[in-house]
Design a protein around this motif. Structure first.
Motif, PDB file in Angstrom:
ATOM      1  N   ALA A  19       0.725  -0.962   0.033  1.00  0.00           N
ATOM      2  CA  ALA A  19      -0.027   0.045   0.022  1.00  0.00           C
ATOM      3  C   ALA A  19       0.991   1.193  -0.259  1.00  0.00           C
ATOM      4  O   ALA A  19       0.469   2.144  -0.666  1.00  0.00           O
ATOM      5  N   LEU A  20       1.835   1.141   0.625  1.00  0.00           N
ATOM      6  CA  LEU A  20       2.911   2.387   0.755  1.00  0.00           C
ATOM      7  C   LEU A  20       3.345   2.589  -0.436  1.00  0.00           C
ATOM      8  O   LEU A  20       3.639   3.725  -1.087  1.00  0.00           O
ATOM      9  N   SER A  21       3.832   1.606  -1.137  1.00  0.00           N
ATOM     10  CA  SER A  21       4.613   1.650  -2.507  1.00  0.00           C
ATOM     11  C   SER A  21       3.331   2.144  -3.549  1.00  0.00           C
ATOM     12  O   SER A  21       3.944   2.825  -4.438  1.00  0.00           O
ATOM     13  N   VAL A  22       2.307   1.775  -3.444  1.00  0.00           N
ATOM     14  CA  VAL A  22       1.237   2.213  -4.588  1.00  0.00           C
ATOM     15  C   VAL A  22       0.905   3.770  -4.086  1.00  0.00           C
ATOM     16  O   VAL A  22       0.873   4.604  -5.081  1.00  0.00           O
ATOM     17  N   ILE A 175      -2.514   6.626 -14.158  1.00  0.00           N
ATOM     18  CA  ILE A 175      -1.848   6.884 -13.316  1.00  0.00           C
ATOM     19  C   ILE A 175      -1.826   5.632 -11.869  1.00  0.00           C
ATOM     20  O   ILE A 175      -0.975   5.077 -11.613  1.00  0.00           O
ATOM     21  N   PHE A 176      -3.036   5.420 -11.728  1.00  0.00           N
ATOM     22  CA  PHE A 176      -3.439   4.689 -10.651  1.00  0.00           C
ATOM     23  C   PHE A 176      -3.035   3.454 -11.092  1.00  0.00           C
ATOM     24  O   PHE A 176      -2.650   2.487 -10.225  1.00  0.00           O
ATOM     25  N   ALA A 177      -3.497   2.680 -12.220  1.00  0.00           N
ATOM     26  CA  ALA A 177      -3.120   1.404 -12.565  1.00  0.00           C
ATOM     27  C   ALA A 177      -1.448   1.351 -12.705  1.00  0.00           C
ATOM     28  O   ALA A 177      -0.898   0.335 -12.265  1.00  0.00           O
ATOM     29  N   SER A 178      -0.875   2.426 -13.287  1.00  0.00           N
ATOM     30  CA  SER A 178       0.710   2.301 -13.159  1.00  0.00           C
ATOM     31  C   SER A 178       1.316   2.301 -12.055  1.00  0.00           C
ATOM     32  O   SER A 178       2.456   1.497 -11.603  1.00  0.00           O
ATOM     33  N   ALA A 179       0.702   2.829 -10.816  1.00  0.00           N
ATOM     34  CA  ALA A 179       1.137   2.537  -9.512  1.00  0.00           C
ATOM     35  C   ALA A 179       0.917   1.480  -9.041  1.00  0.00           C
ATOM     36  O   ALA A 179       1.815   0.887  -8.122  1.00  0.00           O
ATOM     37  N   LEU A 180      -0.180   0.626  -9.320  1.00  0.00           N
ATOM     38  CA  LEU A 180      -0.417  -0.702  -8.898  1.00  0.00           C
ATOM     39  C   LEU A 180       0.762  -1.609  -9.480  1.00  0.00           C
ATOM     40  O   LEU A 180       1.356  -2.597  -8.828  1.00  0.00           O
ATOM     41  N   VAL A 181       0.975  -1.384 -10.741  1.00  0.00           N
ATOM     42  CA  VAL A 181       2.206  -2.115 -11.487  1.00  0.00           C
ATOM     43  C   VAL A 181       3.466  -1.984 -10.621  1.00  0.00           C
ATOM     44  O   VAL A 181       4.225  -2.760 -10.424  1.00  0.00           O
ATOM     45  N   MET A 182       3.610  -0.508 -10.596  1.00  0.00           N
ATOM     46  CA  MET A 182       5.056  -0.196  -9.822  1.00  0.00           C
ATOM     47  C   MET A 182       5.244  -0.947  -8.565  1.00  0.00           C
ATOM     48  O   MET A 182       6.215  -1.251  -7.898  1.00  0.00           O
ATOM     49  N   GLY A 183       3.936  -1.001  -7.770  1.00  0.00           N
ATOM     50  CA  GLY A 183       4.200  -1.612  -6.622  1.00  0.00           C
ATOM     51  C   GLY A 183       4.492  -2.948  -6.253  1.00  0.00           C
ATOM     52  O   GLY A 183       5.212  -3.564  -5.534  1.00  0.00           O
ATOM     53  N   ILE A 184       3.869  -3.727  -7.375  1.00  0.00           N
ATOM     54  CA  ILE A 184       4.167  -5.048  -7.581  1.00  0.00           C
ATOM     55  C   ILE A 184       5.781  -5.171  -7.839  1.00  0.00           C
ATOM     56  O   ILE A 184       6.656  -6.176  -7.546  1.00  0.00           O
ATOM     57  N   ALA A 185       6.357  -4.427  -8.830  1.00  0.00           N
ATOM     58  CA  ALA A 185       7.686  -4.128  -9.177  1.00  0.00           C
ATOM     59  C   ALA A 185       8.608  -4.246  -7.864  1.00  0.00           C
ATOM     60  O   ALA A 185       9.602  -4.745  -7.494  1.00  0.00           O
ATOM     61  N   VAL A 186       8.266  -3.045  -7.186  1.00  0.00           N
ATOM     62  CA  VAL A 186       9.098  -2.685  -5.996  1.00  0.00           C
ATOM     63  C   VAL A 186       9.278  -3.583  -5.030  1.00  0.00           C
ATOM     64  O   VAL A 186      10.324  -3.978  -4.321  1.00  0.00           O
ATOM     65  N   ASN A 187       8.059  -4.370  -4.696  1.00  0.00           N
ATOM     66  CA  ASN A 187       7.821  -5.429  -3.746  1.00  0.00           C
ATOM     67  C   ASN A 187       8.524  -6.737  -4.223  1.00  0.00           C
ATOM     68  O   ASN A 187       9.357  -7.530  -3.429  1.00  0.00           O
ATOM     69  N   GLY A 188       8.437  -6.967  -5.486  1.00  0.00           N
ATOM     70  CA  GLY A 188       9.066  -8.224  -6.221  1.00  0.00           C
ATOM     71  C   GLY A 188      10.591  -7.857  -6.076  1.00  0.00           C
ATOM     72  O   GLY A 188      11.321  -8.963  -5.560  1.00  0.00           O
ATOM     73  N   MET A 189      10.925  -6.825  -6.236  1.00  0.00           N
ATOM     74  CA  MET A 189      12.637  -6.731  -5.985  1.00  0.00           C
ATOM     75  C   MET A 189      12.847  -6.846  -4.766  1.00  0.00           C
ATOM     76  O   MET A 189      13.964  -7.510  -4.177  1.00  0.00           O
ATOM     77  N   HIS A 190      12.284  -6.211  -3.622  1.00  0.00           N
ATOM     78  CA  HIS A 190      12.697  -6.427  -2.358  1.00  0.00           C
ATOM     79  C   HIS A 190      12.604  -7.947  -1.691  1.00  0.00           C
ATOM     80  O   HIS A 190      13.768  -8.414  -1.130  1.00  0.00           O
TER      81      HIS A 190
END
Length: 295
Positions: A19-22, A175-190
């Protein structure tokens, strides 16, 4: 080798970290979209700084430490070195800021986005492993090299996509859809980077010094609140195109709206029977009285 638990509190910590990443990605993309439309270099620097705080600070760094709340190692307590932790935050914010500076000025091109993504992704990976190096426990950390390389690749790809979205996405739903994808990518990297970790405990147990993650949580939450409130206020206070047009009008520099193409004029009204009489007989003249046969 000690047993590691990445989800000590269940799915609460990964859900909050996502949620924070999104949230940070949404605010960061909105601020990044203002960079290319800014009127002055000072405005571009302001929006770039705000976007770096949102993406690097909230979407990446804060997400990292929220996920670390659920990290535990059997047989030892975990503490954090505060200066190294602060340095990891500086890596994240600085790397995103430089990446935005690369793609946010000049003409958008694939090489420019690729260079910015490479630099930003390397900075995000440096943030993650610097944050891990800040851990203090009765043991030594070891990493699987293959998974470390995979996590760095994910970070670079995620950063490149984030910068591309930052300069191309404008509409709210996108923008919201892009943020959902970016949240997955950031958490996936972590969590890919975390899966590469193994801990080997020391035989002689000593005192673990440093700050507990729960102690760091309070200033982190306060920082997130201040950053989010500041970003929202800046977005709401920023003048829109209508505000700039109104200000220009009041200054005597009237900005007229673009002219719309003129629609074709409607046909002229035809008096009753005039057109019919003009085409009577397809060009045959009207009969005269002399041509009329006698009764």
């Amino acid at each position: 080798m000690a047993e590691i638990n990445h989800f000590e509190y269940g799915w609460i910590t990964p859900a909050l970290s996502y949620a924070l990443s999104v949230l940070g990605s949404c605010l960061g993309l909105v601020c990044a979209g203002r960079i290319r439309t800014a009127q002055t270099p000072g405005q571009r620097a302001l929006w770039g700084t705000l976007a770096a705080l949102a993406l690097g600070g909230t979407a990446i760094w804060t997400m990292h430490f929220m996920a670390m709340l659920g990290f535990a190692v059997d047989g030892t307590r975990i503490r954090y070195d505060v200066p190294v932790t602060v340095a990891s935050a500086a890596f994240a914010i600085g790397a995103v800021g430089i990446g935005l500076a690369i793609v946010g000025t000049g003409r958008v091109s694939v090489p420019r986005i690729a260079v910015g993504g490479l630099f930003t992704g390397a900075g995000v990976a440096a943030m993650h492993y610097t944050g891990m190096a800040a851990m203090r426990l009765n043991g030594s950390l070891r990493y699987d090299q293959t998974r470390v390389i995979l996590s760095v690749v994910i970070a670079v790809v995620a950063a490149t996509v984030a910068l591309w979205l930052a300069v191309t996405v404008r509409r709210g739903l996108a923008i919201f859809a892009s943020a959902l994808v970016m949240g997955i990518a950031v958490n996936g990297m972590h969590f890919t980077g975390m899966s590469a970790l193994s801990v080997h405990l020391h035989e002689q147990r000593g005192e673990v010094t440093g700050a507990e993650v729960s102690t760091l949580l309070v200033p982190i939450i306060l920082a997130v609140i201040f950053v989010v409130v500041g970003l929202v206020y800046a977005l709401l206070a920023a003048p829109t195109d209508e505000d700039r047009a109104a200000a220009a009008y009041l200054d005597g520099r009237r900005i007229d709206p673009p002219e719309e193409p003129m629609s074709p004029a409607p046909p002229a009204a035809d008096p009753v029977g005039l057109r019919a009489r003009s085409t009577f007989g397809a060009g045959t003249p009207f009969p005269s009285r002399r041509d009329t046969p006698p009764r």
